[in-house]
Design a protein around this motif. Structure first.
Motif, PDB file in Angstrom:
ATOM      1  N   LEU A 149       1.544   6.348 -11.374  1.00  5.57           N
ATOM      2  CA  LEU A 149       1.477   5.686 -10.079  1.00  5.57           C
ATOM      3  C   LEU A 149       0.049   5.584  -9.542  1.00  5.57           C
ATOM      4  O   LEU A 149      -0.424   4.489  -9.226  1.00  5.57           O
ATOM      5  CB  LEU A 149       2.360   6.413  -9.065  1.00  5.57           C
ATOM      6  CG  LEU A 149       2.365   5.847  -7.654  1.00  5.57           C
ATOM      7  CD1 LEU A 149       2.845   4.404  -7.650  1.00  5.57           C
ATOM      8  CD2 LEU A 149       3.220   6.703  -6.747  1.00  5.57           C
ATOM      9  N   GLU A 150      -0.645   6.702  -9.430  1.00  2.51           N
ATOM     10  CA  GLU A 150      -1.983   6.674  -8.831  1.00  2.51           C
ATOM     11  C   GLU A 150      -2.958   5.872  -9.686  1.00  2.51           C
ATOM     12  O   GLU A 150      -3.808   5.157  -9.147  1.00  2.51           O
ATOM     13  CB  GLU A 150      -2.484   8.088  -8.595  1.00  2.51           C
ATOM     14  CG  GLU A 150      -1.694   8.850  -7.540  1.00  2.51           C
ATOM     15  CD  GLU A 150      -1.622   8.133  -6.193  1.00  2.51           C
ATOM     16  OE1 GLU A 150      -2.651   7.570  -5.751  1.00  2.51           O
ATOM     17  OE2 GLU A 150      -0.548   8.138  -5.567  1.00  2.51           O
ATOM     18  N   GLU A 151      -2.835   5.966 -10.993  1.00  4.73           N
ATOM     19  CA  GLU A 151      -3.726   5.209 -11.876  1.00  4.73           C
ATOM     20  C   GLU A 151      -3.528   3.703 -11.697  1.00  4.73           C
ATOM     21  O   GLU A 151      -4.493   2.948 -11.609  1.00  4.73           O
ATOM     22  CB  GLU A 151      -3.465   5.595 -13.328  1.00  4.73           C
ATOM     23  CG  GLU A 151      -4.363   4.895 -14.314  1.00  4.73           C
ATOM     24  CD  GLU A 151      -4.104   5.314 -15.747  1.00  4.73           C
ATOM     25  OE1 GLU A 151      -4.753   4.726 -16.627  1.00  4.73           O
ATOM     26  OE2 GLU A 151      -3.280   6.206 -15.986  1.00  4.73           O
ATOM     27  N   THR A 152      -2.280   3.252 -11.622  1.00  4.90           N
ATOM     28  CA  THR A 152      -2.040   1.815 -11.474  1.00  4.90           C
ATOM     29  C   THR A 152      -2.421   1.331 -10.078  1.00  4.90           C
ATOM     30  O   THR A 152      -2.993   0.247  -9.936  1.00  4.90           O
ATOM     31  CB  THR A 152      -0.579   1.441 -11.790  1.00  4.90           C
ATOM     32  OG1 THR A 152       0.312   2.190 -10.957  1.00  4.90           O
ATOM     33  CG2 THR A 152      -0.249   1.716 -13.247  1.00  4.90           C
ATOM     34  N   LYS A 153      -2.131   2.115  -9.047  1.00  8.54           N
ATOM     35  CA  LYS A 153      -2.556   1.709  -7.705  1.00  8.54           C
ATOM     36  C   LYS A 153      -4.075   1.608  -7.635  1.00  8.54           C
ATOM     37  O   LYS A 153      -4.610   0.667  -7.063  1.00  8.54           O
ATOM     38  CB  LYS A 153      -2.051   2.695  -6.644  1.00  8.54           C
ATOM     39  CG  LYS A 153      -0.595   2.559  -6.322  1.00  8.54           C
ATOM     40  CD  LYS A 153      -0.168   3.263  -5.048  1.00  8.54           C
ATOM     41  CE  LYS A 153      -0.742   4.616  -4.843  1.00  8.54           C
ATOM     42  NZ  LYS A 153      -0.233   5.295  -3.638  1.00  8.54           N
ATOM     43  N   GLY A 154      -4.760   2.571  -8.221  1.00  8.27           N
ATOM     44  CA  GLY A 154      -6.218   2.540  -8.222  1.00  8.27           C
ATOM     45  C   GLY A 154      -6.768   1.289  -8.884  1.00  8.27           C
ATOM     46  O   GLY A 154      -7.724   0.682  -8.403  1.00  8.27           O
ATOM     47  N   ALA A 155      -6.150   0.879  -9.994  1.00  9.36           N
ATOM     48  CA  ALA A 155      -6.597  -0.329 -10.693  1.00  9.36           C
ATOM     49  C   ALA A 155      -6.350  -1.570  -9.847  1.00  9.36           C
ATOM     50  O   ALA A 155      -7.193  -2.474  -9.781  1.00  9.36           O
ATOM     51  CB  ALA A 155      -5.881  -0.446 -12.038  1.00  9.36           C
ATOM     52  N   ILE A 156      -5.214  -1.616  -9.180  1.00 11.74           N
ATOM     53  CA  ILE A 156      -4.896  -2.766  -8.319  1.00 11.74           C
ATOM     54  C   ILE A 156      -5.868  -2.834  -7.150  1.00 11.74           C
ATOM     55  O   ILE A 156      -6.408  -3.899  -6.827  1.00 11.74           O
ATOM     56  CB  ILE A 156      -3.433  -2.690  -7.841  1.00 11.74           C
ATOM     57  CG1 ILE A 156      -2.497  -2.933  -9.020  1.00 11.74           C
ATOM     58  CG2 ILE A 156      -3.170  -3.686  -6.712  1.00 11.74           C
ATOM     59  CD1 ILE A 156      -1.048  -2.591  -8.746  1.00 11.74           C
ATOM     60  N   PHE A 157      -6.137  -1.697  -6.510  1.00 16.75           N
ATOM     61  CA  PHE A 157      -7.075  -1.674  -5.394  1.00 16.75           C
ATOM     62  C   PHE A 157      -8.482  -2.048  -5.855  1.00 16.75           C
ATOM     63  O   PHE A 157      -9.194  -2.786  -5.176  1.00 16.75           O
ATOM     64  CB  PHE A 157      -7.082  -0.304  -4.720  1.00 16.75           C
ATOM     65  CG  PHE A 157      -5.765   0.097  -4.098  1.00 16.75           C
ATOM     66  CD1 PHE A 157      -4.873  -0.847  -3.618  1.00 16.75           C
ATOM     67  CD2 PHE A 157      -5.422   1.436  -4.003  1.00 16.75           C
ATOM     68  CE1 PHE A 157      -3.666  -0.473  -3.041  1.00 16.75           C
ATOM     69  CE2 PHE A 157      -4.225   1.828  -3.421  1.00 16.75           C
ATOM     70  CZ  PHE A 157      -3.339   0.875  -2.940  1.00 16.75           C
ATOM     71  N   ALA A 158      -8.886  -1.558  -7.017  1.00 14.44           N
ATOM     72  CA  ALA A 158     -10.221  -1.868  -7.537  1.00 14.44           C
ATOM     73  C   ALA A 158     -10.380  -3.354  -7.827  1.00 14.44           C
ATOM     74  O   ALA A 158     -11.484  -3.897  -7.738  1.00 14.44           O
ATOM     75  CB  ALA A 158     -10.490  -1.058  -8.806  1.00 14.44           C
ATOM     76  N   ALA A 159      -9.276  -4.027  -8.143  1.00 14.43           N
ATOM     77  CA  ALA A 159      -9.310  -5.463  -8.425  1.00 14.43           C
ATOM     78  C   ALA A 159      -9.191  -6.298  -7.151  1.00 14.43           C
ATOM     79  O   ALA A 159      -9.166  -7.526  -7.206  1.00 14.43           O
ATOM     80  CB  ALA A 159      -8.190  -5.831  -9.395  1.00 14.43           C
ATOM     81  N   GLY A 160      -9.099  -5.628  -5.980  1.00 12.98           N
ATOM     82  CA  GLY A 160      -9.036  -6.355  -4.720  1.00 12.98           C
ATOM     83  C   GLY A 160      -7.645  -6.469  -4.131  1.00 12.98           C
ATOM     84  O   GLY A 160      -7.466  -7.047  -3.069  1.00 12.98           O
TER      85      GLY A 160
END
Length: 55
Positions: A15-26
């Motif tokens: 969960l945290e890894e995928t949310k982080g990637a989504i947030f990093a992509a804007g």
């Protein structure tokens, strides 16, 4: 400006890894806020068909 809603299903272990990637992509920006998310725990089911790669 276009807006899109992203709905995805992920094991809690990722969960945290995928949310982080989504947030990093804007993703997760709404007005004067960023890192916006709505998350719930749930139980679902699916039956993969031939050729499916469910994970």
């Amino acid at each position: 400006m276009s807006r899109y809603k992203l709905i995805y299903f992920v094991p809690e272990s990722h969960l945290e890894e995928t949310k982080g990637a989504i947030f990093a992509a804007g993703g997760g920006a709404l007005g004067d806020y960023d890192h916006c998310a709505w998350q719930v725990l749930g139980v679902g089911q699916f039956r993969p068909l031939n050729g499916a790669q469910p994970f």
